[in-house]
Design a protein around this motif. Structure first.
Motif, PDB file in Angstrom:
ATOM      1  N   SER A 171       0.831  -1.203   0.000  1.00  0.00           N
ATOM      2  CA  SER A 171       0.000   0.000   0.000  1.00  0.00           C
ATOM      3  C   SER A 171       0.865   1.252   0.000  1.00  0.00           C
ATOM      4  O   SER A 171       1.883   1.316   0.690  1.00  0.00           O
ATOM      5  N   ILE A 173       0.280   5.396   0.618  1.00  0.00           N
ATOM      6  CA  ILE A 173      -0.710   6.355   1.111  1.00  0.00           C
ATOM      7  C   ILE A 173      -0.082   7.740   1.144  1.00  0.00           C
ATOM      8  O   ILE A 173       0.969   7.934   1.761  1.00  0.00           O
ATOM      9  N   THR A 201      -2.325  10.624  -6.815  1.00  0.00           N
ATOM     10  CA  THR A 201      -2.822   9.420  -6.148  1.00  0.00           C
ATOM     11  C   THR A 201      -3.668   8.580  -7.088  1.00  0.00           C
ATOM     12  O   THR A 201      -3.500   7.353  -7.180  1.00  0.00           O
ATOM     13  N   ALA A 205      -2.624   4.903  -8.559  1.00  0.00           N
ATOM     14  CA  ALA A 205      -3.498   3.755  -8.320  1.00  0.00           C
ATOM     15  C   ALA A 205      -3.730   2.980  -9.618  1.00  0.00           C
ATOM     16  O   ALA A 205      -3.738   1.743  -9.626  1.00  0.00           O
ATOM     17  N   ARG A 214      -2.026  -1.047  -3.805  1.00  0.00           N
ATOM     18  CA  ARG A 214      -3.095  -0.059  -3.659  1.00  0.00           C
ATOM     19  C   ARG A 214      -2.492   1.317  -3.351  1.00  0.00           C
ATOM     20  O   ARG A 214      -1.512   1.413  -2.612  1.00  0.00           O
ATOM     21  N   ASN A 216      -3.722   5.215  -2.118  1.00  0.00           N
ATOM     22  CA  ASN A 216      -4.791   6.073  -1.620  1.00  0.00           C
ATOM     23  C   ASN A 216      -4.205   7.325  -0.992  1.00  0.00           C
ATOM     24  O   ASN A 216      -2.980   7.478  -0.920  1.00  0.00           O
ATOM     25  N   LEU A 262      -6.307   2.189   5.790  1.00  0.00           N
ATOM     26  CA  LEU A 262      -5.928   2.067   4.377  1.00  0.00           C
ATOM     27  C   LEU A 262      -4.751   1.116   4.174  1.00  0.00           C
ATOM     28  O   LEU A 262      -4.611   0.527   3.099  1.00  0.00           O
ATOM     29  N   VAL A 270      -9.845  -1.079  -1.631  1.00  0.00           N
ATOM     30  CA  VAL A 270      -9.890   0.381  -1.643  1.00  0.00           C
ATOM     31  C   VAL A 270      -8.616   0.909  -2.286  1.00  0.00           C
ATOM     32  O   VAL A 270      -7.511   0.718  -1.766  1.00  0.00           O
ATOM     33  N   SER A 271      -8.743   1.566  -3.424  1.00  0.00           N
ATOM     34  CA  SER A 271      -7.594   2.151  -4.100  1.00  0.00           C
ATOM     35  C   SER A 271      -8.060   3.315  -4.965  1.00  0.00           C
ATOM     36  O   SER A 271      -9.173   3.300  -5.501  1.00  0.00           O
ATOM     37  N   THR A 273      -8.597   6.378  -3.884  1.00  0.00           N
ATOM     38  CA  THR A 273      -9.554   7.230  -3.180  1.00  0.00           C
ATOM     39  C   THR A 273      -8.843   8.213  -2.255  1.00  0.00           C
ATOM     40  O   THR A 273      -7.697   7.998  -1.861  1.00  0.00           O
TER      41      THR A 273
END
Length: 284
Positions: A171, A173, A201, A205, A214, A216, A262, A270-271, A273
């Motif tokens: 991930s 972020i 972002t 993604a 992912r 975010n 996240l 969830v990616s 966003t």
């Protein structure tokens, strides 16, 4: 948590110090209780010495992750305090003093984090720079360059360097801001960088999704950190955050929980966003 509904006027010399904040912010040192959401994960967190970065490092540690934190050399004392709390939670905290305003610095930062942690599962691009001015003509060219280099270029370079080390389930972020949606005329350059990070972002993604990575962003509203009194005068700090629907500024730990979510497997679909943590200010 201390009451943040009536923050008094105060000012610090940039980059500011956590110990001088009144009232004291909550980074989750004692209030946060982990639930094993990030057991075995290895995270690199920039701007990890204080504020949102410190709270995220502490929360990650309490969730079972080892962390490396990046920060400016002049922020060493705050970084060591973060390390103390991470280690008190039984996890590793690798200290990485660095100025991220060159691509090579970011390449070296990733290399050190990967070497010390034995790999990388989570990258948090949180380091940021801002300085407020009254009018467009007051913004120095060197400040605008520093703001973009710190907030946008470093995020791009660090993610580029980290991507080969991130596997499926990893991930990235980014920390954006309410400023990307409700820009202040005193933070023209900063607000522009945060809007750019929202776009970056979404693009990242799409780019990294096929690899199972992912990407975010978290968009904080008014959060009580050293960045605030070190970039605004006392008059502006007076009552900071009282204009939100919730009527107060947020504590750093209240943002860190969004990063935990996240980065966890709970957010496995969830990616792309942007998650707002704004005290009620709209993020759209």
């Amino acid at each position: 948590m201390s009451d943040l509904s009536a923050i008094p006027p105060q000012h610090q010399t940039w980059p500011g110090s956590t110990s001088e904040l009144e009232p004291a912010p909550d980074h989750g040192e004692t209030s946060y209780v982990g639930k094993d959401r990030l057991v075995g994960k290895r995270a690199l967190i920039t701007g990890g010495d204080s504020g949102i970065g410190r709270a995220t490092a502490i929360a990650f540690a309490k969730e079972g992750a080892d962390v490396a934190i990046a920060y400016l050399p002049e922020e060493q004392a705050d970084a060591e305090e973060t390390q103390r709390h991470v280690e008190a939670a039984g996890r590793r905290c690798v200290l990485c003093p660095v100025d991220q305003r060159t691509e090579q610095a970011n390449v070296e930062l990733v290399s050190r984090a990967v070497h010390e942690l034995g790999g990388l599962d989570v990258l948090i691009n949180n380091a940021g720079f801002q300085m407020a001015h009254q009018a467009l003509e007051d913004f120095p060219g060197e400040q605008v360059e520093r703001t973009f280099a710190t907030n946008v270029f470093a995020t791009f370079w660090l993610t580029k360097a980290a991507a080969p080390h991130l596997g499926a389930g990893s991930s990235v972020i980014n920390t954006t801001s309410i400023q990307a949606f409700q820009p202040s005329d005193r933070l023209i350059d900063y607000a522009a960088t945060k809007a750019g990070l929202n776009n970056l972002t979404v693009n990242l993604a799409a780019e990294l999704g096929p690899r199972g990575i992912r990407v975010n962003a978290v968009a904080p509203g008014p959060i009580w950190t050293p960045l605030i009194p070190s970039t605004f005068d006392g008059e502006k700090v007076d009552g900071f955050g009282s204009d939100t629907p919730l009527g107060r500024a947020g504590h750093p730990i209240e943002v860190a929980t969004a990063f935990v979510y996240l980065a966890s497997d709970e957010a496995s679909y969830v990616s792309g966003t942007v998650l707002g943590v704004t005290g009620g200010k709209p993020v759209f």
